[in-house]
Design a protein around this motif. Structure first.
Motif, PDB file in Angstrom:
ATOM      1  N   UNK A 174      10.579  10.397  -8.017  1.00 25.42           N
ATOM      2  CA  UNK A 174      10.255   9.438  -6.969  1.00 25.42           C
ATOM      3  C   UNK A 174      10.384  10.061  -5.584  1.00 25.42           C
ATOM      4  N   UNK A 175      11.233  11.072  -5.434  1.00 22.54           N
ATOM      5  CA  UNK A 175      11.384  11.716  -4.123  1.00 22.54           C
ATOM      6  C   UNK A 175      10.072  12.348  -3.679  1.00 22.54           C
ATOM      7  N   UNK A 176       9.357  12.963  -4.602  1.00 20.78           N
ATOM      8  CA  UNK A 176       8.067  13.574  -4.245  1.00 20.78           C
ATOM      9  C   UNK A 176       7.046  12.493  -3.902  1.00 20.78           C
ATOM     10  N   UNK A 177       6.999  11.424  -4.706  1.00 16.17           N
ATOM     11  CA  UNK A 177       6.045  10.343  -4.446  1.00 16.17           C
ATOM     12  C   UNK A 177       6.288   9.674  -3.111  1.00 16.17           C
ATOM     13  N   UNK A 178       7.553   9.426  -2.778  1.00 17.59           N
ATOM     14  CA  UNK A 178       7.893   8.804  -1.498  1.00 17.59           C
ATOM     15  C   UNK A 178       7.532   9.730  -0.343  1.00 17.59           C
ATOM     16  N   UNK A 179       7.830  11.019  -0.484  1.00 19.84           N
ATOM     17  CA  UNK A 179       7.530  11.975   0.587  1.00 19.84           C
ATOM     18  C   UNK A 179       6.020  12.060   0.827  1.00 19.84           C
TER      19      UNK A 179
ATOM     20  N   UNK B 206       0.827  -1.207   0.000  1.00 22.15           N
ATOM     21  CA  UNK B 206       0.000   0.000   0.000  1.00 22.15           C
ATOM     22  C   UNK B 206       0.858   1.253   0.000  1.00 22.15           C
ATOM     23  N   UNK B 207       1.880   1.281   0.846  1.00 21.18           N
ATOM     24  CA  UNK B 207       2.776   2.437   0.876  1.00 21.18           C
ATOM     25  C   UNK B 207       3.500   2.592  -0.457  1.00 21.18           C
TER      26      UNK B 207
ATOM     27  N   UNK C 137       7.939   1.562   5.028  1.00 19.12           N
ATOM     28  CA  UNK C 137       9.202   2.022   4.454  1.00 19.12           C
ATOM     29  C   UNK C 137       9.829   0.949   3.574  1.00 19.12           C
ATOM     30  N   UNK C 138       9.706  -0.317   3.974  1.00 20.59           N
ATOM     31  CA  UNK C 138      10.234  -1.410   3.149  1.00 20.59           C
ATOM     32  C   UNK C 138       9.534  -1.442   1.796  1.00 20.59           C
TER      33      UNK C 138
ATOM     34  N   UNK D 162      16.373  -2.761   6.429  1.00 20.43           N
ATOM     35  CA  UNK D 162      15.283  -1.821   6.168  1.00 20.43           C
ATOM     36  C   UNK D 162      14.398  -2.269   5.017  1.00 20.43           C
ATOM     37  N   UNK D 163      14.891  -3.187   4.180  1.00 23.63           N
ATOM     38  CA  UNK D 163      14.126  -3.624   3.017  1.00 23.63           C
ATOM     39  C   UNK D 163      13.349  -4.916   3.284  1.00 23.63           C
ATOM     40  N   UNK D 164      13.544  -5.518   4.458  1.00 19.59           N
ATOM     41  CA  UNK D 164      12.843  -6.759   4.799  1.00 19.59           C
ATOM     42  C   UNK D 164      11.495  -6.456   5.445  1.00 19.59           C
TER      43      UNK D 164
END
Length: 352
Positions: A159-164, A116-117, A192-193, A267-269
């Motif tokens: 992608x920085x805007x989308x992530x923020x 979802x994130x 975050x993952x 952090x990716x798990x």
């Protein structure tokens, strides 16, 4: 039992319930469109949003249709990735859309939060690159000549805007209530993952310029991976998710592997707190727990989609059904393919 203890337990329960429903915004996928939002009052009427998300909606009304598309993208990808599993991401007409399955700290909930994130970050970034949003556009920080010698040009995905935006909108419930509960820490970590599944797989796309297709000059831009790739990555993380528990390290509460023999997660798990139910039987007290009666299974497979595992040992029934498929396809110049419709009988196996 002291009044203070009872009050503390009630507050913890309330927070757990609020945190467990943090995915209610996925209900936006049930709407045909929120692109017609013109005023702040419409944000107040959107179901599934907490007040902080309503405030974000009012400040960024034009982004909300991308959020709706992100919600639908998350549901579609979840149903694709889990199509052959006992729990197959079936949705309800109520909230949360996946039922109470995501209110527990299971690895299924971990996947839902991560996808979802990621989907919001993906959909908002795509809206930026397409020119749909005035607040953002292409990533203009990517310019000049790269160390490899090609020219950065074109429209690099912002992608920085989308992530923020995903961080502010999706994470707001956990952050607004503090990050002290184990479930809040789990949700924030998996959110975050999910976003890192995009960030870690950004790719470079290029176009050659020159006489007769030569590549004398090459312009390139940064692009997100296809969302199916993101879903595949998060599904792999689901299969290898780490069971964790909360511990206090100094003054900070953190999640650590429940089994000390396992290496710490990255952090990716994905991480989870509670073991998953077997999803075998329908439970009317647990919306979303539909069981596997009537589900189609693969008689020859030994994997989870096989009849033995999918049907939880209850057995299966076989029937012949008629299917219509395209056949005898021929290419006609120029430029279409013409096919016949063929009917055939196939065996279909469903769980008892």
């Amino acid at each position: 039992m002291s009044k203070e203890y009872v009050l503390r337990c009630v507050l913890m329960l309330c927070f757990a319930l609020l945190s467990a429903n943090a995915s209610n915004w996925l209900y936006l996928a049930k709407l045909s469109s929120v692109g017609s939002i013109r005023d702040e009052e419409t944000c107040e009427r959107l179901r599934g949003l907490i007040q902080r998300q309503v405030q974000i909606c009012k400040r960024s009304v034009e982004v909300m249709d991308a959020v709706r598309r992100g919600a639908q993208l998350a549901i579609d990808e979840c149903q694709f990735q889990f199509r052959n599993r006992r729990w197959n991401c079936s949705t309800l007409e109520s909230m949360p859309v996946f039922g109470k399955v995501v209110t527990q700290g299971t690895r299924e909930a971990a996947f839902v939060y991560a996808i979802s994130a990621a989907s919001v970050a993906f959909a908002v970034t795509r809206a930026c690159s397409s020119g749909e949003l005035e607040k953002c556009g292409c990533d203009h920080n990517v310019h000049g000549v790269s160390p490899e010698g090609f020219q950065w040009s074109g429209c690099s995905d912002n992608i920085a805007y989308g992530v923020a935006f995903s961080q502010s909108f999706v994470d707001v419930r956990e952050r607004s209530k503090g990050q002290s509960s184990s479930r809040a820490l789990m949700n924030l970590h998996n959110n975050e993952a999910g976003r890192k599944a995009i960030l870690s797989h950004m790719r470079v796309e290029c176009k050659c310029h020159g006489v007769s297709g030569s590549c004398e000059v090459k312009t390139c831009w940064k692009a997100m991976p296809p969302f199916r790739k993101v879903g595949n990555v998060i599904k792999e993380k689901f299969d290898g998710a780490t069971e964790v528990e909360q511990r206090k390290v100094g003054s900070t509460k953190v999640l650590v592997p429940r089994n000390s023999q396992f290496k710490p997660h990255t952090d990716e798990d994905l991480v989870y707190l509670d073991p998953s139910p077997d999803f075998c039987d329908y439970d009317p007290r647990t919306p979303g727990m539909l069981g596997t009666v009537g589900r189609q299974c693969n008689r020859t497979s030994k994997a989870i989609d096989g009849c033995e595992l999918m049907c939880c040992g209850r057995g299966f029934q076989t029937q012949e059904v008629e299917v219509v498929d395209r056949c005898s396809c021929k290419f006609h110049w120029c430029c279409y393919v013409k096919c016949k419709q063929c009917r055939k009988m196939v065996e279909m196996h469903t769980c008892r």
